[in-house]
Design an enzyme around this catalytic site. Structure first.
Site, PDB file in Angstrom:
ATOM      1  N   SER A 167       0.834  -1.187   0.000  1.00  0.00           N
ATOM      2  CA  SER A 167       0.000   0.000   0.000  1.00  0.00           C
ATOM      3  C   SER A 167       0.883   1.257   0.000  1.00  0.00           C
ATOM      4  O   SER A 167       1.718   1.416  -0.890  1.00  0.00           O
ATOM      5  CB  SER A 167      -0.945  -0.039   1.205  1.00  0.00           C
ATOM      6  OG  SER A 167      -1.993   0.882   1.061  1.00  0.00           O
ATOM      7  N   ARG A 237     -11.720   6.488   9.259  1.00  0.00           N
ATOM      8  CA  ARG A 237     -11.254   5.102   9.366  1.00  0.00           C
ATOM      9  C   ARG A 237     -12.310   4.137   8.843  1.00  0.00           C
ATOM     10  O   ARG A 237     -11.971   3.124   8.197  1.00  0.00           O
ATOM     11  CB  ARG A 237     -10.925   4.781  10.826  1.00  0.00           C
ATOM     12  CG  ARG A 237     -10.359   3.387  11.052  1.00  0.00           C
ATOM     13  CD  ARG A 237      -9.071   3.169  10.304  1.00  0.00           C
ATOM     14  NE  ARG A 237      -8.393   1.945  10.710  1.00  0.00           N
ATOM     15  CZ  ARG A 237      -7.309   1.458  10.120  1.00  0.00           C
ATOM     16  NH1 ARG A 237      -6.785   2.103   9.091  1.00  0.00           N
ATOM     17  NH2 ARG A 237      -6.744   0.356  10.552  1.00  0.00           N
ATOM     18  N   ASP A 338      -8.423  -7.120  -4.746  1.00  0.00           N
ATOM     19  CA  ASP A 338      -8.082  -5.784  -4.261  1.00  0.00           C
ATOM     20  C   ASP A 338      -8.641  -4.751  -5.229  1.00  0.00           C
ATOM     21  O   ASP A 338      -8.126  -4.546  -6.314  1.00  0.00           O
ATOM     22  CB  ASP A 338      -6.554  -5.655  -4.151  1.00  0.00           C
ATOM     23  CG  ASP A 338      -6.114  -4.323  -3.546  1.00  0.00           C
ATOM     24  OD1 ASP A 338      -6.965  -3.427  -3.348  1.00  0.00           O
ATOM     25  OD2 ASP A 338      -4.899  -4.174  -3.282  1.00  0.00           O
ATOM     26  N   HIS A 371      -7.819  -5.577  -0.326  1.00  0.00           N
ATOM     27  CA  HIS A 371      -6.545  -4.889  -0.144  1.00  0.00           C
ATOM     28  C   HIS A 371      -5.805  -5.389   1.093  1.00  0.00           C
ATOM     29  O   HIS A 371      -4.569  -5.396   1.130  1.00  0.00           O
ATOM     30  CB  HIS A 371      -6.791  -3.383  -0.037  1.00  0.00           C
ATOM     31  CG  HIS A 371      -5.533  -2.578   0.039  1.00  0.00           C
ATOM     32  ND1 HIS A 371      -4.544  -2.632  -0.934  1.00  0.00           N
ATOM     33  CD2 HIS A 371      -5.068  -1.711   0.975  1.00  0.00           C
ATOM     34  CE1 HIS A 371      -3.550  -1.825  -0.608  1.00  0.00           C
ATOM     35  NE2 HIS A 371      -3.838  -1.260   0.546  1.00  0.00           N
ATOM     36  N   ASP A 372      -6.547  -5.810   2.098  1.00  0.00           N
ATOM     37  CA  ASP A 372      -5.930  -6.301   3.332  1.00  0.00           C
ATOM     38  C   ASP A 372      -5.230  -7.641   3.156  1.00  0.00           C
ATOM     39  O   ASP A 372      -4.626  -8.147   4.112  1.00  0.00           O
ATOM     40  CB  ASP A 372      -6.990  -6.436   4.435  1.00  0.00           C
ATOM     41  CG  ASP A 372      -7.060  -5.190   5.310  1.00  0.00           C
ATOM     42  OD1 ASP A 372      -6.196  -4.299   5.155  1.00  0.00           O
ATOM     43  OD2 ASP A 372      -7.980  -5.112   6.140  1.00  0.00           O
TER      44      ASP A 372
END
Length: 397
Positions: A167, A237, A338, A371-372
């Protein structure tokens, strides 16, 4: 002069697997003067960092790990004074893991502009005795990397075996390869891009708006106040967490389930505005916990640094950014689910590197975790990274 290296406890082998725990210790490097890309110069800045493993005699086994937006220098191991602090890449750094601390000397620093001990808006301006807040200089990805270069110099390392990160960490990796190719053997950009798309900028913009519209933000001067922009940071967040997931991972987590299936009758707006679905509860929990460990102004600074990062800016061609990096070996990783940093952005990078004849290995990992995935696929990451590092050590990567 090389810094003193904190040693990790020795690992033992049990049933063919390494066992042992890294002892994580915060260290701080003060250096200056430091001129930021914006032109502002500070007489001194501080970089917080941690190291794991042991630097070998010729300093050839050092790997720099670059963290993402909400990460910090605590990438692995246990900190006795912060037993509940969870290392963000502990699954990949340690004895017998992908970045094997029995073989490699691993370094991770908190980026400039963040809030875990490195200079940034949350730290004290020595000239005023007050928090920097928005008087802190604008920070770029290039500034973050220039500070890391100072750290590597301080540690007495002429050339890194590799620089790796996902990232925003991957952006730092690309900056290293583009502007300091003589200081590294290999680069491992993971789930990243050389330039933010309008969609990626849009999500960051919503997060910044949530913070600056919080009535307790006070133009960034909230540090000495009782009430802080925690609600705005929490919403930022929450938006971020949505982008880190995927539709598949939300189904895996059963986020479609209701918290209370007995909805009853005679309900009013006061009832249906309460969290009703698992996904709402999940986002609220993560949003509310985030201000406990992160600073709202730091979020503004770091997301702007990501949005402003653009290796195509000089000429419009990505390949031009790597013309001096022909001797750097690349491992580029992306993940099929992602959608925040989609695989096509990694493929664009691979095509640019191929156009220059640069040695590059590309793996698009099939994963449901969005993405994680670079944090949640430790077994796959370990296999790929271990094989690549083994080949690198043997001169075959």
């Amino acid at each position: 002069m090389p810094a003193t290296v904190a040693q990790s406890p020795p690992a033992v082998v049990l049933n063919g697997r390494y066992q042992g725990e890294i002892q994580a210790v915060d260290q701080f490097l003060r250096f200056g003067p430091f001129r930021f890309a914006c032109g502002k110069e500070l007489p001194e800045v501080v970089l917080a960092y941690q190291t794991y493993g042991e630097l070998n005699a010729d300093s050839s086994n050092a790997i720099l790990i670059c963290h993402a937006l909400s990460g910090n220098q605590h990438a692995a191991g246990r900190m006795p004074d912060r037993p509940t602090s969870r290392p963000w890449w502990d699954d990949c750094i340690g004895p017998g893991k992908a970045f094997d601390t029995n073989r490699f000397f691993v370094i991770c620093s908190n980026v400039l502009g963040s809030c875990s001990g490195s200079s940034g808006p949350a730290e004290i301006n020595p000239a005023t005795g007050r928090h920097w807040a928005l008087d802190f200089p604008i920070v770029t990805i290039a500034d973050m990397v220039e500070a890391q270069v100072r750290l590597i110099d301080h540690l007495g390392i002429a050339k890194l075996l590799s620089v790796a990160g996902g990232s925003m960490g991957g952006m730092q990796v690309l900056q290293w390869a583009s502007h300091h190719p003589d200081r590294l053997v290999s680069a491992m950009p993971i789930a990243t891009t050389a330039r933010h798309s309008p969609m990626q900028i849009a999500f960051d913009a919503v997060g910044r708006e949530a913070i600056t519209r919080d009535p307790y933000w006070h133009g960034g001067d909230y540090y000495d106040r009782t009430d802080k922009p925690d609600a705005g940071l929490a919403v930022a967040r929450m938006v971020g967490h949505i982008t880190y997931l995927s539709e598949q991972s939300m189904h895996e987590k059963q986020f479609g389930d209701r918290l209370n299936r007995d909805v009853g009758s005679g309900r009013t707006g006061r009832d249906f505005l309460k969290p009703e679905f698992q996904v709402e509860s999940y986002l609220l929990y993560n949003g509310q916990k985030f201000p406990e460990r992160f600073d709202a102004n730091a979020y503004l600074y770091v997301t702007k640094a990501m949005d402003d990062f653009d290796l195509t800016q000089a000429t419009g061609r990505l390949a031009d950014a790597f013309r001096q990096a022909v001797d750097v070996k690349f491992l580029v990783l992306s993940f099929t689910s992602d959608w925040l940093y989609p695989s096509h952005q990694s493929r664009d990078l691979v095509r640019a590197l191929n156009a220059l004849g640069i040695t590059v290995t590309y793996v698009d990992i099939d994963s449901v975790w969005g993405h994680d995935a670079f944090l949640l696929e430790p077994d796959r990451m370990t296999r790929i990274l271990t094989n690549y590092l083994n080949g690198l050590a043997a001169g075959q990567a």
